[in-house]
Scaffold this active site. Structure first.
Site, PDB file in Angstrom:
ATOM      1  N   ARG A   1     -48.564   4.777  33.583  1.00  0.00           N
ATOM      2  CA  ARG A   1     -47.845   5.822  34.310  1.00  0.00           C
ATOM      3  C   ARG A   1     -48.210   7.185  33.750  1.00  0.00           C
ATOM      4  NH1 ARG A   1     -41.964   4.955  34.453  1.00  0.00           N
ATOM      5  NH2 ARG A   1     -42.441   2.751  34.390  1.00  0.00           N
ATOM      6  N   GLY A   2     -48.154   8.193  34.610  1.00  0.00           N
ATOM      7  CA  GLY A   2     -48.412   9.566  34.203  1.00  0.00           C
ATOM      8  C   GLY A   2     -47.367  10.468  34.822  1.00  0.00           C
TER       9      GLY A   2
ATOM     10  N   ARG B   1     -48.410   6.377  39.106  1.00  0.00           N
ATOM     11  CA  ARG B   1     -48.174   5.048  38.560  1.00  0.00           C
ATOM     12  C   ARG B   1     -49.435   4.235  38.829  1.00  0.00           C
ATOM     13  NH1 ARG B   1     -44.777   7.823  37.147  1.00  0.00           N
ATOM     14  NH2 ARG B   1     -42.507   7.541  37.087  1.00  0.00           N
ATOM     15  N   VAL B   2     -49.798   3.365  37.897  1.00  0.00           N
ATOM     16  CA  VAL B   2     -50.987   2.530  38.070  1.00  0.00           C
ATOM     17  C   VAL B   2     -50.577   1.066  38.025  1.00  0.00           C
ATOM     18  CG1 VAL B   2     -53.277   1.938  37.175  1.00  0.00           C
ATOM     19  CG2 VAL B   2     -52.430   4.275  36.974  1.00  0.00           C
TER      20      VAL B   2
ATOM     21  N   ASP C   1     -60.504  17.493  29.667  1.00  0.00           N
ATOM     22  CA  ASP C   1     -59.488  16.764  28.894  1.00  0.00           C
ATOM     23  C   ASP C   1     -60.095  15.503  28.271  1.00  0.00           C
ATOM     24  OD1 ASP C   1     -56.970  16.453  27.774  1.00  0.00           O
ATOM     25  OD2 ASP C   1     -56.179  15.321  29.480  1.00  0.00           O
TER      26      ASP C   1
ATOM     27  N   LYS D   1     -60.907  12.933  25.559  1.00  0.00           N
ATOM     28  CA  LYS D   1     -60.274  12.457  24.327  1.00  0.00           C
ATOM     29  C   LYS D   1     -60.364  10.935  24.348  1.00  0.00           C
ATOM     30  CE  LYS D   1     -55.769  13.000  26.631  1.00  0.00           C
ATOM     31  NZ  LYS D   1     -54.453  13.676  26.560  1.00  0.00           N
TER      32      LYS D   1
ATOM     33  N   ASN E   1     -58.791   8.805  27.079  1.00  0.00           N
ATOM     34  CA  ASN E   1     -59.351   8.866  28.433  1.00  0.00           C
ATOM     35  C   ASN E   1     -60.714   8.197  28.530  1.00  0.00           C
ATOM     36  OD1 ASN E   1     -57.128  10.159  29.480  1.00  0.00           O
ATOM     37  ND2 ASN E   1     -57.972  12.212  29.236  1.00  0.00           N
TER      38      ASN E   1
ATOM     39  N   ASP F   1     -59.700   9.655  34.154  1.00  0.00           N
ATOM     40  CA  ASP F   1     -58.671  10.693  34.251  1.00  0.00           C
ATOM     41  C   ASP F   1     -59.256  12.082  34.451  1.00  0.00           C
ATOM     42  OD1 ASP F   1     -56.418  12.201  34.281  1.00  0.00           O
ATOM     43  OD2 ASP F   1     -55.558  11.374  32.448  1.00  0.00           O
TER      44      ASP F   1
ATOM     45  N   THR G   1     -55.711  19.029  26.131  1.00  0.00           N
ATOM     46  CA  THR G   1     -54.891  18.542  25.025  1.00  0.00           C
ATOM     47  C   THR G   1     -55.202  19.401  23.801  1.00  0.00           C
ATOM     48  OG1 THR G   1     -54.921  16.305  25.934  1.00  0.00           O
ATOM     49  CG2 THR G   1     -54.337  16.530  23.607  1.00  0.00           C
TER      50      THR G   1
END
Length: 323
Positions: free
Chosen positions: A104-105, A109-110, A216, A218, A221, A237, A260
């Site tokens: 989830r973000g 939702r995944v 982003d 990282k 991801n 992502d 981030t």
């Protein structure tokens, strides 16, 4: 200030050191040619990672003489699946069987799904697009995924759209995050780090050539396609991704502050115009993490963290095993 909350690496036996190989790996990347319009108003507070976690199937051994009702975690998972099944467009459920909620973000939702005809597993990212911020994040990610096709970039399979939600059907990565493998090992050997960076750079170099900046990058991801040691690594992502503009001098031009904090390049921290090279800075931070098991720039105080980034203050001691 755009940011996403980041995980905290555990203390490790920091067998750090020899990192000259990184220079040759970074040389693998190349500069970018054509660019498109930058997406506006990227909201950096969005941490929309869809990191795919393997779900266990089944509820244990059942006695044949009775029916066992789901309890505990199984019952909770059953309820979550039922809850999100009810939200899915009938066009989606007609083609895919919803199996489990796996991520989830902020706006998404995944779920893990199975194609009803082929029984092939996929992931569906369901994004809420009624609110402006959710729509902008969705437009950004969908704009990228519709353009890319590469072994080291997550692949979009198909899309279902409605006024309230967008459903992105994606290839399912079951090998977990690069971050989790670093935690499990403490740090990578030089050989393992090189392989991970080469795969990541292959994906990054590809979408940079299309005028796309991730913004982003990282370890959270970066997902392994399967749990095996020989798995390919996927860049995922793209909710903060941008299609850069060229200024009159022919350089990249982006200005939105997002990402981030621990992975932000100095020019992003300073709110100066920046280029796709901010992704290369993030890859340098990732290389440090792979080899040391710790972060080069980390502080609970955001101002102190940014000062450390601007000054380039970090240390790397010890030796890293090559095999």
């Amino acid at each position: 200030m755009g940011c996403g909350s980041s995980k905290v690496l555990p203390e490790s036996s920091v067998k750090n050191g020899y990192v000259s190989f990184v220079k040759s790996v970074v040389g693998y990347s190349h500069k970018i040619k054509g660019l498109d319009d930058e997406l506006q108003n990227c909201k950096g507070t969005q941490k929309d990672f869809w990191s795919v976690v393997q779900s266990s199937g089944g509820t244990g051994t059942q006695a044949p003489s009775r029916i066992l009702l789901p309890t505990g975690q199984d019952g909770q998972r059953h309820n979550k699946v039922a809850k999100y099944k009810a939200k899915f467009d009938p066009r989606v459920t007609a083609r895919y069987d919803i199996k489990a909620l796996i991520g989830r973000g902020s706006f998404s939702r995944v779920v893990r799904v199975e194609h009803r005809a082929t029984r092939q597993p996929f992931a569906i990212k369901m994004m809420e697009v009624e609110a402006r911020e959710g729509r902008e994040v969705c437009d950004s990610e969908l704009g990228v995924l519709r353009r890319v096709s590469h072994l080291n970039v997550v692949q979009l399979v198909e899309v279902f759209q409605s006024p309230q939600r967008v459903y992105m059907v994606l290839e399912l990565a079951t090998g977990g995050e690069l971050f989790d493998r670093v935690i499990a090992k403490g740090h990578f050997t030089e050989r393992d780090a090189t392989r991970a960076l080469q795969m990541t750079l292959a994906g990054v170099g590809y979408f940079h050539s299309l005028g796309i900046t991730h913004r982003d990058l990282k370890p959270e991801n970066l997902l392994y396609y399967h749990p095996g040691a020989d798995s390919r690594l996927l860049v995922t992502d793209f909710g903060l991704a941008s299609f850069g503009n060229r200024d009159p001098g022919g350089d990249w031009s982006m200005t939105t502050t997002c990402g981030t904090p621990e992975y932000m390049a100095p020019e992003v921290v300073l709110r100066m115009p920046y280029s796709c090279q901010v992704d290369m800075w993030a890859l340098g931070v990732i290389a440090y993490i792979l080899l040391s098991g710790s972060m080069p720039f980390e502080d609970d105080s955001r101002p102190r963290l940014y000062r450390a980034i601007l000054r380039g203050r970090y240390s790397f001691h010890g030796e890293v095993s090559c095999c």
